[in-house]
Scaffold this motif. Sequence first.
Motif, PDB file in Angstrom:
ATOM      1  N   LEU A  76       0.833  -1.204   0.000  1.00 36.89           N
ATOM      2  CA  LEU A  76       0.000   0.000   0.000  1.00 36.89           C
ATOM      3  C   LEU A  76       0.870   1.257   0.000  1.00 36.89           C
ATOM      4  CD1 LEU A  76      -2.865  -0.943   2.492  1.00 36.89           C
ATOM      5  CD2 LEU A  76      -3.097  -0.526   0.032  1.00 36.89           C
ATOM      6  N   SER A  77       1.913   1.248   0.803  1.00 37.28           N
ATOM      7  CA  SER A  77       2.814   2.405   0.854  1.00 37.28           C
ATOM      8  C   SER A  77       3.514   2.601  -0.484  1.00 37.28           C
ATOM      9  CB  SER A  77       3.846   2.214   1.971  1.00 37.28           C
ATOM     10  OG  SER A  77       3.220   2.106   3.229  1.00 37.28           O
ATOM     11  N   PHE A  78       3.887   1.490  -1.118  1.00 33.73           N
ATOM     12  CA  PHE A  78       4.521   1.587  -2.435  1.00 33.73           C
ATOM     13  C   PHE A  78       3.549   2.148  -3.460  1.00 33.73           C
ATOM     14  CE2 PHE A  78       5.108  -0.503  -6.581  1.00 33.73           C
ATOM     15  CZ  PHE A  78       6.311   0.077  -6.946  1.00 33.73           C
ATOM     16  N   LEU A  79       2.307   1.674  -3.454  1.00 34.31           N
ATOM     17  CA  LEU A  79       1.317   2.168  -4.421  1.00 34.31           C
ATOM     18  C   LEU A  79       1.048   3.659  -4.222  1.00 34.31           C
ATOM     19  CD1 LEU A  79      -1.218  -0.804  -4.474  1.00 34.31           C
ATOM     20  CD2 LEU A  79       0.340  -0.103  -6.313  1.00 34.31           C
ATOM     21  N   ALA A  80       1.153   4.114  -2.978  1.00 37.27           N
ATOM     22  CA  ALA A  80       0.943   5.537  -2.717  1.00 37.27           C
ATOM     23  C   ALA A  80       1.977   6.400  -3.423  1.00 37.27           C
ATOM     24  CB  ALA A  80       0.959   5.810  -1.219  1.00 37.27           C
ATOM     25  N   THR A  81       3.140   5.837  -3.744  1.00 40.66           N
ATOM     26  CA  THR A  81       4.166   6.608  -4.451  1.00 40.66           C
ATOM     27  C   THR A  81       3.808   6.815  -5.907  1.00 40.66           C
ATOM     28  OG1 THR A  81       5.515   4.674  -5.086  1.00 40.66           O
ATOM     29  CG2 THR A  81       5.938   5.649  -2.918  1.00 40.66           C
ATOM     30  N   ALA A  82       2.789   6.082  -6.404  1.00 44.20           N
ATOM     31  CA  ALA A  82       2.314   6.257  -7.788  1.00 44.20           C
ATOM     32  C   ALA A  82       1.052   7.113  -7.814  1.00 44.20           C
ATOM     33  CB  ALA A  82       2.044   4.898  -8.430  1.00 44.20           C
ATOM     34  N   ALA A  83       0.915   7.985  -6.825  1.00 44.38           N
ATOM     35  CA  ALA A  83      -0.275   8.834  -6.724  1.00 44.38           C
ATOM     36  C   ALA A  83      -0.476   9.656  -7.990  1.00 44.38           C
ATOM     37  CB  ALA A  83      -0.154   9.754  -5.513  1.00 44.38           C
ATOM     38  N   ALA A  84      -1.737   9.857  -8.338  1.00 40.83           N
ATOM     39  CA  ALA A  84      -2.082  10.599  -9.548  1.00 40.83           C
ATOM     40  C   ALA A  84      -1.679  12.065  -9.430  1.00 40.83           C
ATOM     41  CB  ALA A  84      -3.583  10.489  -9.800  1.00 40.83           C
ATOM     42  N   PRO A  85      -1.238  12.682 -10.536  1.00 44.73           N
ATOM     43  CA  PRO A  85      -0.998  14.128 -10.513  1.00 44.73           C
ATOM     44  C   PRO A  85      -2.334  14.861 -10.357  1.00 44.73           C
ATOM     45  CG  PRO A  85      -0.812  13.256 -12.754  1.00 44.73           C
ATOM     46  CD  PRO A  85      -0.955  12.075 -11.849  1.00 44.73           C
ATOM     47  N   PRO A  86      -2.288  16.162 -10.027  1.00 46.31           N
ATOM     48  CA  PRO A  86      -3.524  16.890  -9.715  1.00 46.31           C
ATOM     49  C   PRO A  86      -4.626  16.755 -10.757  1.00 46.31           C
ATOM     50  CG  PRO A  86      -1.622  18.228  -9.156  1.00 46.31           C
ATOM     51  CD  PRO A  86      -1.087  17.009  -9.842  1.00 46.31           C
ATOM     52  N   GLU A  87      -4.271  16.754 -12.043  1.00 42.77           N
ATOM     53  CA  GLU A  87      -5.309  16.706 -13.081  1.00 42.77           C
ATOM     54  C   GLU A  87      -6.001  15.343 -13.173  1.00 42.77           C
ATOM     55  OE1 GLU A  87      -1.331  16.088 -15.289  1.00 42.77           O
ATOM     56  OE2 GLU A  87      -2.096  17.158 -13.530  1.00 42.77           O
ATOM     57  N   TRP A  88      -5.437  14.318 -12.511  1.00 42.78           N
ATOM     58  CA  TRP A  88      -6.042  12.985 -12.518  1.00 42.78           C
ATOM     59  C   TRP A  88      -6.366  12.498 -11.105  1.00 42.78           C
ATOM     60  CZ3 TRP A  88      -7.764  11.578 -17.016  1.00 42.78           C
ATOM     61  CH2 TRP A  88      -7.111  12.009 -18.176  1.00 42.78           C
ATOM     62  N   ALA A  89      -6.317  13.389 -10.148  1.00 41.42           N
ATOM     63  CA  ALA A  89      -6.480  12.991  -8.754  1.00 41.42           C
ATOM     64  C   ALA A  89      -7.920  12.566  -8.449  1.00 41.42           C
ATOM     65  CB  ALA A  89      -6.072  14.129  -7.837  1.00 41.42           C
ATOM     66  N   VAL A  90      -8.044  11.478  -7.709  1.00 42.12           N
ATOM     67  CA  VAL A  90      -9.326  10.976  -7.213  1.00 42.12           C
ATOM     68  C   VAL A  90      -9.107  10.517  -5.777  1.00 42.12           C
ATOM     69  CG1 VAL A  90     -11.147   9.251  -7.452  1.00 42.12           C
ATOM     70  CG2 VAL A  90     -10.088  10.213  -9.500  1.00 42.12           C
ATOM     71  N   ARG A  91     -10.063  10.815  -4.912  1.00 43.64           N
ATOM     72  CA  ARG A  91      -9.942  10.452  -3.510  1.00 43.64           C
ATOM     73  C   ARG A  91     -11.042   9.469  -3.124  1.00 43.64           C
ATOM     74  NH1 ARG A  91      -7.806  12.770   1.339  1.00 43.64           N
ATOM     75  NH2 ARG A  91      -9.172  12.449   3.154  1.00 43.64           N
ATOM     76  N   ALA A  92     -10.687   8.503  -2.295  1.00 45.55           N
ATOM     77  CA  ALA A  92     -11.707   7.611  -1.754  1.00 45.55           C
ATOM     78  C   ALA A  92     -12.680   8.421  -0.907  1.00 45.55           C
ATOM     79  CB  ALA A  92     -11.053   6.517  -0.909  1.00 45.55           C
ATOM     80  N   HIS A  93     -13.955   8.013  -0.917  1.00 50.75           N
ATOM     81  CA  HIS A  93     -14.932   8.699  -0.081  1.00 50.75           C
ATOM     82  C   HIS A  93     -14.472   8.654   1.379  1.00 50.75           C
ATOM     83  CE1 HIS A  93     -17.841   9.392  -3.211  1.00 50.75           C
ATOM     84  NE2 HIS A  93     -17.889   8.111  -3.525  1.00 50.75           N
ATOM     85  N   ASP A  94     -14.581   9.777   2.060  1.00 48.60           N
ATOM     86  CA  ASP A  94     -14.090   9.876   3.432  1.00 48.60           C
ATOM     87  C   ASP A  94     -14.719   8.828   4.350  1.00 48.60           C
ATOM     88  OD1 ASP A  94     -12.398  11.949   2.811  1.00 48.60           O
ATOM     89  OD2 ASP A  94     -13.817  13.521   3.397  1.00 48.60           O
ATOM     90  N   SER A  95     -15.948   8.439   4.063  1.00 44.64           N
ATOM     91  CA  SER A  95     -16.627   7.458   4.917  1.00 44.64           C
ATOM     92  C   SER A  95     -16.022   6.062   4.805  1.00 44.64           C
ATOM     93  CB  SER A  95     -18.115   7.393   4.562  1.00 44.64           C
ATOM     94  OG  SER A  95     -18.291   7.082   3.187  1.00 44.64           O
ATOM     95  N   HIS A  96     -15.248   5.820   3.734  1.00 45.12           N
ATOM     96  CA  HIS A  96     -14.645   4.507   3.512  1.00 45.12           C
ATOM     97  C   HIS A  96     -13.114   4.535   3.525  1.00 45.12           C
ATOM     98  CE1 HIS A  96     -18.602   3.087   2.474  1.00 45.12           C
ATOM     99  NE2 HIS A  96     -18.678   3.852   1.391  1.00 45.12           N
ATOM    100  N   ARG A  97     -12.533   5.696   3.410  1.00 43.60           N
ATOM    101  CA  ARG A  97     -11.112   5.823   3.119  1.00 43.60           C
ATOM    102  C   ARG A  97     -10.218   5.332   4.250  1.00 43.60           C
ATOM    103  NH1 ARG A  97      -6.921   9.322   3.905  1.00 43.60           N
ATOM    104  NH2 ARG A  97      -5.508   9.661   2.120  1.00 43.60           N
ATOM    105  N   ILE A  98      -9.166   4.581   3.881  1.00 45.45           N
ATOM    106  CA  ILE A  98      -8.085   4.264   4.804  1.00 45.45           C
ATOM    107  C   ILE A  98      -6.780   4.786   4.197  1.00 45.45           C
ATOM    108  CG2 ILE A  98      -9.232   2.231   5.751  1.00 45.45           C
ATOM    109  CD1 ILE A  98      -7.314   0.509   4.061  1.00 45.45           C
ATOM    110  N   GLU A  99      -5.860   5.170   5.049  1.00 46.14           N
ATOM    111  CA  GLU A  99      -4.597   5.742   4.595  1.00 46.14           C
ATOM    112  C   GLU A  99      -3.717   4.663   3.980  1.00 46.14           C
ATOM    113  OE1 GLU A  99      -1.966   7.910   3.285  1.00 46.14           O
ATOM    114  OE2 GLU A  99      -3.443   9.026   4.481  1.00 46.14           O
ATOM    115  N   MET A 100      -3.096   4.972   2.839  1.00 47.53           N
ATOM    116  CA  MET A 100      -2.201   4.036   2.180  1.00 47.53           C
ATOM    117  C   MET A 100      -0.756   4.208   2.622  1.00 47.53           C
ATOM    118  SD  MET A 100      -3.796   4.237  -1.680  1.00 47.53           S
ATOM    119  CE  MET A 100      -2.558   3.138  -2.372  1.00 47.53           C
ATOM    120  N   ARG A 101      -0.386   5.410   2.988  1.00 48.47           N
ATOM    121  CA  ARG A 101       1.007   5.678   3.383  1.00 48.47           C
ATOM    122  C   ARG A 101       1.221   5.189   4.813  1.00 48.47           C
ATOM    123  NH1 ARG A 101      -0.723   9.782   0.121  1.00 48.47           N
ATOM    124  NH2 ARG A 101       0.654  10.373  -1.604  1.00 48.47           N
ATOM    125  N   ARG A 102       1.616   3.942   4.937  1.00 43.54           N
ATOM    126  CA  ARG A 102       1.732   3.312   6.255  1.00 43.54           C
ATOM    127  C   ARG A 102       3.189   3.129   6.680  1.00 43.54           C
ATOM    128  NH1 ARG A 102      -3.562   2.108   6.751  1.00 43.54           N
ATOM    129  NH2 ARG A 102      -3.294   1.173   8.804  1.00 43.54           N
TER     130      ARG A 102
END
Length: 230
Positions: free
Chosen positions: A127-153
């Motif tokens: 999960l921490s590794f995948l977080a390093t491939a985060a989308a740039p601002p023009e492609w950014a999408v966030r998990a809904h806050d009600s479901h979201r868990i942090e990937m940078r562990r």
Amino acid sequence: MDGDCFDAICDHLVVVKRSDSAVKDAIFLRDGELIGTYRLLRQEVAEAFGGFYTQAEFDIAPLIVAHPRLRFLELGRSCVLRPYRTKPVVELLWQGIWNYVRAHRMDVMLGCASLEGTQPGAHALPLSFLATAAAPPEWAVRAHDSHRIEMRRLPHDGIDTRRALRQLPPLVKGYLRLGCYIGDGAVIDRQFNTIDVLIILPVSAIHPRYFAHFGAPCTMGPQVHEQARA
């Protein structure tokens, strides 16, 4: 077995093994044993029937609004029988998807990819590794806050890239090789016993070297056009 209300409006891509041997619990189609699946949902179809499956976990609406000239394709329900989770089978699925993308002139692929299990701590490294491939601002999408868990562990300097890649499913590694972006945050899906991350793959981001293998974006032969009409 799995089914939901999206099945009837999606196109379904399958991989079959040409065999008539009796295998326990095997599912046979007309021309062989079913060993792999993918479910494809085009934007215009999704909008006509209430939206994408993915939007239940990730807030994809702002991304689609931000790119009104682009056509989105949702990829989902990817499943390969465990004995066949190999590079050739994954490549067969990708060739089918790519033919579909070209036939329907899609611009962006997105959908959930899963890690097995529901304990984030057990997947801290990938999960921490995948977080390093985060989308740039023009492609950014966030998990809904009600479901979201942090990937940078893990701290960035504590990420062993090679070990993280070994722990990722072949399909996710395939997306990364193609040049995908990863959404912000993961979601626990207890029904499927998975942790889901969002894959965002603009056709424009795919490395050109893969076009020699799968075909260039705009080179569609008559057979592909015929399949699209069918």
